[in-house]
Design an enzyme around this catalytic site. Structure first.
Site, short mmCIF file in Angstrom:
data_model
loop_
_atom_site.label_atom_id
_atom_site.label_comp_id
_atom_site.label_asym_id
_atom_site.label_seq_id
_atom_site.Cartn_x
_atom_site.Cartn_y
_atom_site.Cartn_z
N HIS A 156 0.83 -1.21 0.00
CA HIS A 156 0.00 0.00 0.00
C HIS A 156 0.87 1.26 0.00
O HIS A 156 0.48 2.28 -0.57
CB HIS A 156 -0.93 0.00 1.22
CG HIS A 156 -1.91 -1.13 1.21
ND1 HIS A 156 -3.25 -0.94 0.91
CD2 HIS A 156 -1.76 -2.45 1.45
CE1 HIS A 156 -3.88 -2.10 0.97
NE2 HIS A 156 -2.99 -3.03 1.31
N ASP B 198 -5.83 5.66 1.93
CA ASP B 198 -6.13 4.29 1.58
C ASP B 198 -7.58 3.99 2.00
O ASP B 198 -8.07 4.52 3.00
CB ASP B 198 -5.17 3.35 2.33
CG ASP B 198 -5.24 1.93 1.82
OD1 ASP B 198 -6.17 1.21 2.21
OD2 ASP B 198 -4.35 1.53 1.04
#
Length: 463
Positions: A30, A124
């Protein structure tokens, strides 16, 4: 300002008219695309502030062009040490929602007169708590989906998958087609045999809520790769835009600096000495683990294949061991033909002339990086979206095949030969090269991914 590490020179406000904030989920898969997006935005004239957790904290010295701000995450040390992704995500969000720390850090960042005014925050999808704090301060949030469009489409479909009886999965129905999400089967959904299903369901519902409440969605993919999946998301999510702006690693001017593990660059010199198109690169990512028996079978499978290989064996690949000991006699058997390292500069490895195939866990970054270099794949998924990515690699794009079941040396050696030297591998290699051309087209002037970045910059400028 407490907690802020200034990582730029001169009068930042004078250099940049606007600023964006970015907050990655603190796992390697990520972090990479979020910092790549930050690079792209910075290259377009925006100042960047990176908010990051103390868990898997980033090193500001590797990105002197950004400002870094640490945010308390509340993850207990024992849970952080366990590496259990979904419990960590839930604990992090719970701690952030129970405390005013995220709100206070964001408020302090927004009030910093030494920086250009902040236009928005990229987060995110797994950081719903951060979205809530930003919303309370009137700061627009946009979501970067670091996985595939197909994966997020599955997130959105989770209530339907439950309603229609596909989930929770039953052992007898693992190969049942999910007719609403072709070409997926039950075994390809975002589950593993060991999943706490309700915990997974909660995480995915929160991720979907984050996107639905955001100002827009950016997906690290490109239009020609996932046309139908992107269209499905656009029909289901009422946000200002859904942009396919990938592969971000090809748009970012920086190829290093976000790895949580130290890269062993000796492998590049080793690759330089290998014949063109001869080497199989093997890596199972930053989180996957296996037992000693599986490691041994993989080692002997590589040895018995007769193929040159570069194998990434992380020091924590076998949990509870004092480093992943390779079987006795392995080094001798592969001398001069194989190289084992703890971590690799993967993008450079995949782009090297000597590499002709990739044995991978099929995390999305690895899958997209392999496609971008026109390399076919042997797929060995472990958890999360990796089964779904594998299914697309094999059944939709035709650029690889799955190695099913427990690793077994003879099966491994045959799979390597199939990928590297037989017709099935050559067909997959040809299809991978065609996708590589489509990646190139998306990144040309007027290409879909560059146009997506243009639209994103235009939207940020309007805020």
């Amino acid at each position: 300002m407490a907690g802020v590490q200034e990582a730029s020179h001169g009068d930042v406000r004078r250099q940049h008219a606007r600023r964006v904030l970015v907050f990655p989920l603190p796992f390697q898969g990520h972090i990479n695309p979020m910092l790549q997006l930050a690079d792209v935005l910075h290259g377009r004239g925006l100042a960047v502030t990176v908010l990051h957790t103390q868990f898997n904290a980033l090193d500001p010295a590797l990105h002197p062009e950004f400002t870094f701000v640490a945010v308390p995450d509340g993850v207990p040390a024992d849970l952080a040490a366990s590496g259990s992704i979904i419990p960590i995500i839930l604990a992090m969000n719970a701690a952030m929602e129970a405390s005013a720390a995220v709100h206070d850090v964001l408020a302090s960042v927004l009030a910093d007169d030494g920086q250009p005014p902040a236009a928005c925050l990229f987060i995110d999808a797994n950081l719903l708590a951060v979205h809530k704090a930003a919303s309370a301060l009137g700061l627009p949030t946009m979501v970067l989906r670091t996985g595939s469009a197909a994966c997020f489409s599955c997130f959105l479909a989770y209530p339907m998958l439950h309603h229609n009886g596909y989930l929770p999965p039953k052992e007898s129905q693992l190969y049942t087609p999910v007719k609403e999400l072709p070409p997926l089967r039950v075994r390809d959904l975002f589950v593993t045999s060991s999943s706490d299903h309700e915990m997974v369901r909660k995480v995915l519902a929160r991720a979907s809520e984050t996107v639905r409440n955001s100002s827009g969605l950016v997906v690290n993919t490109f239009d020609a790769l996932e046309t139908a999946e992107l269209d499905r998301i656009r029909r289901q999510v009422d946000v200002a835009f859904v942009l396919a702006a990938g592969p971000l690693h090809k748009l970012s001017p920086r190829s290093t600096g976000s790895s949580l593990l130290r890269e062993d660059r000796s492998c590049m010199e080793w690759l330089d000495k290998q014949a063109a198109g001869s080497v199989l690169y093997v890596s199972f990512g930053s989180l996957a683990s296996m037992d000693g028996g599986e490691l041994s079978e993989i080692a002997w499978g590589l040895a018995n294949s007769g193929q040159p290989f570069l194998w990434v064996v992380r020091r924590d690949l076998v949990p509870g061991s004092d480093g992943p000991g390779l079987p006795e006699g392995f080094d001798r058997a592969v001398e001069g033909r194989g190289k084992v390292i703890p971590w690799a500069p993967q993008q450079e490895v995949l782009a090297h002339f000597a590499v002709a195939g990739f044995w991978t866990h099929n995390g999305w970054n690895s899958t997209l990086e392999s496609i971008s270099e026109g390399l076919p794949m042997i797929c060995m998924p472990h958890f999360a979206d990796q089964m779904m990515n594998t299914r697309y690699v094999e059944a939709v794009w035709g650029v690889g095949f799955e190695l099913e079941g427990k690793p077994e040396r003879n099966k491994i050696a045959k799979a390597i030969q199939k990928l590297m030297n037989e017709r099935e591998g050559e067909v997959a290699r040809g299809k991978a090269r065609e996708l590589k051309k489509k990646v190139g087209s998306s990144l040309e002037n007027g290409g879909s991914s560059l146009l997506a970045i243009d639209k994103l910059i235009e939207h940020i400028s309007s805020l």
